[in-house]
Design a protein around this motif. Structure first.
Motif, PDB file in Angstrom:
ATOM      1  N   GLY A  57      77.376 -20.198 -22.771  1.00  0.00           N
ATOM      2  CA  GLY A  57      78.548 -20.106 -21.913  1.00  0.00           C
ATOM      3  C   GLY A  57      78.635 -18.771 -21.208  1.00  0.00           C
ATOM      4  N   ARG A  58      79.847 -18.236 -21.094  1.00  0.00           N
ATOM      5  CA  ARG A  58      80.056 -17.051 -20.275  1.00  0.00           C
ATOM      6  C   ARG A  58      80.143 -15.756 -21.069  1.00  0.00           C
ATOM      7  NH1 ARG A  58      85.360 -15.324 -19.882  1.00  0.00           N
ATOM      8  NH2 ARG A  58      86.916 -16.598 -20.977  1.00  0.00           N
ATOM      9  N   GLY A  59      79.897 -15.797 -22.377  1.00  0.00           N
ATOM     10  CA  GLY A  59      79.959 -14.582 -23.177  1.00  0.00           C
ATOM     11  C   GLY A  59      78.726 -14.384 -24.030  1.00  0.00           C
ATOM     12  N   PHE A  60      78.484 -13.145 -24.438  1.00  0.00           N
ATOM     13  CA  PHE A  60      77.417 -12.841 -25.399  1.00  0.00           C
ATOM     14  C   PHE A  60      77.979 -12.996 -26.804  1.00  0.00           C
ATOM     15  CE2 PHE A  60      74.972  -9.873 -28.071  1.00  0.00           C
ATOM     16  CZ  PHE A  60      73.687 -10.379 -27.864  1.00  0.00           C
ATOM     17  N   CYS A  61      78.913 -12.128 -27.180  1.00  0.00           N
ATOM     18  CA  CYS A  61      79.617 -12.252 -28.459  1.00  0.00           C
ATOM     19  C   CYS A  61      80.849 -11.363 -28.399  1.00  0.00           C
ATOM     20  CB  CYS A  61      78.721 -11.851 -29.633  1.00  0.00           C
ATOM     21  SG  CYS A  61      79.557 -11.881 -31.241  1.00  0.00           S
ATOM     22  N   ILE A 103      72.281 -10.046 -22.339  1.00  0.00           N
ATOM     23  CA  ILE A 103      73.735  -9.946 -22.475  1.00  0.00           C
ATOM     24  C   ILE A 103      74.377 -10.509 -21.211  1.00  0.00           C
ATOM     25  CG2 ILE A 103      75.658  -8.368 -22.875  1.00  0.00           C
ATOM     26  CD1 ILE A 103      73.492  -6.434 -24.092  1.00  0.00           C
ATOM     27  N   ASN A 104      74.911 -11.705 -21.349  1.00  0.00           N
ATOM     28  CA  ASN A 104      75.389 -12.462 -20.203  1.00  0.00           C
ATOM     29  C   ASN A 104      76.881 -12.338 -19.937  1.00  0.00           C
ATOM     30  OD1 ASN A 104      75.286 -13.870 -22.765  1.00  0.00           O
ATOM     31  ND2 ASN A 104      76.212 -15.600 -21.717  1.00  0.00           N
ATOM     32  N   GLY A 105      77.612 -11.700 -20.831  1.00  0.00           N
ATOM     33  CA  GLY A 105      79.058 -11.609 -20.644  1.00  0.00           C
ATOM     34  C   GLY A 105      79.696 -10.740 -21.705  1.00  0.00           C
ATOM     35  N   PRO A 106      80.999 -10.920 -21.965  1.00  0.00           N
ATOM     36  CA  PRO A 106      81.734 -10.049 -22.880  1.00  0.00           C
ATOM     37  C   PRO A 106      81.017  -9.798 -24.203  1.00  0.00           C
ATOM     38  CG  PRO A 106      83.233 -11.561 -21.819  1.00  0.00           C
ATOM     39  CD  PRO A 106      81.859 -11.961 -21.381  1.00  0.00           C
ATOM     40  N   THR A 107      80.987  -8.516 -24.577  1.00  0.00           N
ATOM     41  CA  THR A 107      80.270  -8.071 -25.771  1.00  0.00           C
ATOM     42  C   THR A 107      81.142  -7.020 -26.450  1.00  0.00           C
ATOM     43  OG1 THR A 107      78.182  -8.422 -24.614  1.00  0.00           O
ATOM     44  CG2 THR A 107      78.098  -7.090 -26.613  1.00  0.00           C
ATOM     45  N   ALA A 108      81.662  -7.352 -27.634  1.00  0.00           N
ATOM     46  CA  ALA A 108      82.643  -6.469 -28.267  1.00  0.00           C
ATOM     47  C   ALA A 108      82.415  -6.391 -29.767  1.00  0.00           C
ATOM     48  CB  ALA A 108      84.058  -6.981 -27.992  1.00  0.00           C
ATOM     49  N   GLY A 109      82.854  -5.271 -30.363  1.00  0.00           N
ATOM     50  CA  GLY A 109      82.822  -5.134 -31.813  1.00  0.00           C
ATOM     51  C   GLY A 109      81.463  -5.422 -32.402  1.00  0.00           C
ATOM     52  N   ALA A 124      74.235  -8.315 -17.665  1.00  0.00           N
ATOM     53  CA  ALA A 124      74.861  -8.651 -16.390  1.00  0.00           C
ATOM     54  C   ALA A 124      75.642  -7.451 -15.874  1.00  0.00           C
ATOM     55  CB  ALA A 124      75.786  -9.847 -16.559  1.00  0.00           C
ATOM     56  N   ALA A 125      75.613  -7.252 -14.565  1.00  0.00           N
ATOM     57  CA  ALA A 125      76.307  -6.117 -13.971  1.00  0.00           C
ATOM     58  C   ALA A 125      77.800  -6.150 -14.257  1.00  0.00           C
ATOM     59  CB  ALA A 125      76.062  -6.090 -12.459  1.00  0.00           C
ATOM     60  N   ASP A 126      78.362  -7.363 -14.359  1.00  0.00           N
ATOM     61  CA  ASP A 126      79.800  -7.471 -14.605  1.00  0.00           C
ATOM     62  C   ASP A 126      80.145  -7.775 -16.059  1.00  0.00           C
ATOM     63  OD1 ASP A 126      78.839 -10.044 -14.679  1.00  0.00           O
ATOM     64  OD2 ASP A 126      80.343 -10.892 -13.321  1.00  0.00           O
ATOM     65  N   ALA A 127      79.156  -7.698 -16.968  1.00  0.00           N
ATOM     66  CA  ALA A 127      79.438  -7.905 -18.394  1.00  0.00           C
ATOM     67  C   ALA A 127      80.355  -6.795 -18.896  1.00  0.00           C
ATOM     68  CB  ALA A 127      78.145  -7.924 -19.200  1.00  0.00           C
ATOM     69  N   LYS A 128      81.322  -7.154 -19.719  1.00  0.00           N
ATOM     70  CA  LYS A 128      82.255  -6.180 -20.280  1.00  0.00           C
ATOM     71  C   LYS A 128      81.813  -5.791 -21.687  1.00  0.00           C
ATOM     72  CE  LYS A 128      86.274  -7.782 -17.665  1.00  0.00           C
ATOM     73  NZ  LYS A 128      87.647  -8.327 -17.745  1.00  0.00           N
ATOM     74  N   PHE A 129      81.810  -4.489 -21.959  1.00  0.00           N
ATOM     75  CA  PHE A 129      81.431  -3.952 -23.258  1.00  0.00           C
ATOM     76  C   PHE A 129      82.592  -3.155 -23.832  1.00  0.00           C
ATOM     77  CE2 PHE A 129      77.569  -4.438 -20.841  1.00  0.00           C
ATOM     78  CZ  PHE A 129      76.596  -4.814 -21.745  1.00  0.00           C
ATOM     79  N   THR A 130      82.813  -3.292 -25.138  1.00  0.00           N
ATOM     80  CA  THR A 130      83.772  -2.418 -25.828  1.00  0.00           C
ATOM     81  C   THR A 130      83.428  -2.365 -27.309  1.00  0.00           C
ATOM     82  OG1 THR A 130      86.083  -2.040 -26.441  1.00  0.00           O
ATOM     83  CG2 THR A 130      85.422  -4.321 -26.126  1.00  0.00           C
ATOM     84  N   THR A 131      83.623  -1.180 -27.901  1.00  0.00           N
ATOM     85  CA  THR A 131      83.420  -1.076 -29.346  1.00  0.00           C
ATOM     86  C   THR A 131      84.566  -1.764 -30.087  1.00  0.00           C
ATOM     87  OG1 THR A 131      84.533   1.070 -29.403  1.00  0.00           O
ATOM     88  CG2 THR A 131      82.135   1.088 -29.129  1.00  0.00           C
TER      89      THR A 131
END
Length: 265
Positions: A57-61, A103-109, A124-131
């Motif tokens: 889908g649209r997220g990594f994890c 990494i295709n999308g949101p990636t957090a924690g 992805a250029a627009d993938a969101k990353f956060t710890t």
């Protein structure tokens, strides 16, 4: 058990897909068991030369499944509850085969932690990353306090861990969090093409030894690393892969490297 991790082996490249797309592939104990089980099987399988990890889908994890965590009595949680597989989250670093993240999308924690323990990262250029940890009342989990500064430097790691701010793929590439940044629809194809090139043209034994050298050198000194490299280089001159690597280059053809033997590295 529902397959929350899908596995597909094509021409020596094993694609592992975190498969809870309706939850942005939020991490669960079942996902951990299946994911690490697939990694262990891949490392022992001679037909697998490179492993690629992505999300459905649209997220990594999107991190740990907080719904599942919320149902647990915090006072009763043990390490076995956190890691039911019995393996550390850094397990991918101990494999002999390269692990590539797409990494295709949101990636957090913990999702970010999983990505950081891969050897190479496409994003992805627009993938969101956060710890994410500091905004959940948590600490720098799963050894990220060891890995993140080694990738981006101490002050940048502190920034990302203390603030848990969101950064996009372009910034992630600029600071060294990821290695290749592309439009989202190109991420997985590029990671697979890169991995196929490794599977076809690079010696499995060489890659296994190089991976071990790099991670051991992080905790060693220059002279120790240099002396070990001399010994390994002399040994490599006697191996079939060295002869095949030279011969294939001179004959302008693809090399025919043998599969990795679990007993040789």
């Amino acid at each position: 058990m529902t397959d929350v991790v899908l596995a597909e082996n094509t021409d020596g490249v094993l694609l592992l897909t975190l498969n809870r797309p309706e939850k942005l592939n939020a991490w669960t104990p079942a996902m951990e068991e299946q994911f690490f089980g697939a990694l262990a099987a891949a490392d022992a399988d001679p037909s697998v030369r490179v492993i690629v990890v992505t999300g459905a889908g649209r997220g990594f994890c999107a991190g740990a499944d907080l719904t599942a965590l919320g149902a647990v009595d915090p006072s009763s949680i043990t390490e076995a509850d956190i890691h039911p597989s019995g393996k550390p989250i850094s397990y991918a670093l101990s494999l002999r085969k390269p692990v590539v993240a797409a990494i295709n999308g949101p990636t957090a924690g913990i999702g970010l932690v999983i990505a950081l323990y891969c050897d190479v990262r496409f994003a992805a250029a627009d993938a969101k990353f956060t710890t994410a940890f500091s905004r959940r009342g948590l600490i720098a989990e799963h050894g990220i306090a060891w890995q993140l500064p080694r990738l981006v430097g101490t002050s940048r790691a502190m920034d990302l861990l203390l603030s848990s701010r969101i950064l996009l793929g372009e910034e992630a590439a600029r600071i060294g969090l990821v290695d290749h940044v592309l439009p989202v629809d190109e991420v997985l194809p590029a990671a697979l093409a890169y991995s196929r090139d490794l599977a076809i043209n690079c010696s499995p034994q060489s890659m296994a030894i190089i991976k071990r050298q790099v991670y051991q050198a992080l905790e060693s000194d220059l002279d120790t690393s240099r002396r070990e490299a001399v010994d390994l280089m002399l040994a490599s001159f006697t191996q079939d892969d060295f002869r095949e690597g030279v011969l294939s280059h001179l004959e302008r053809r693809e090399p025919r490297f043998a599969p990795l033997d679990p007993d040789t590295v």
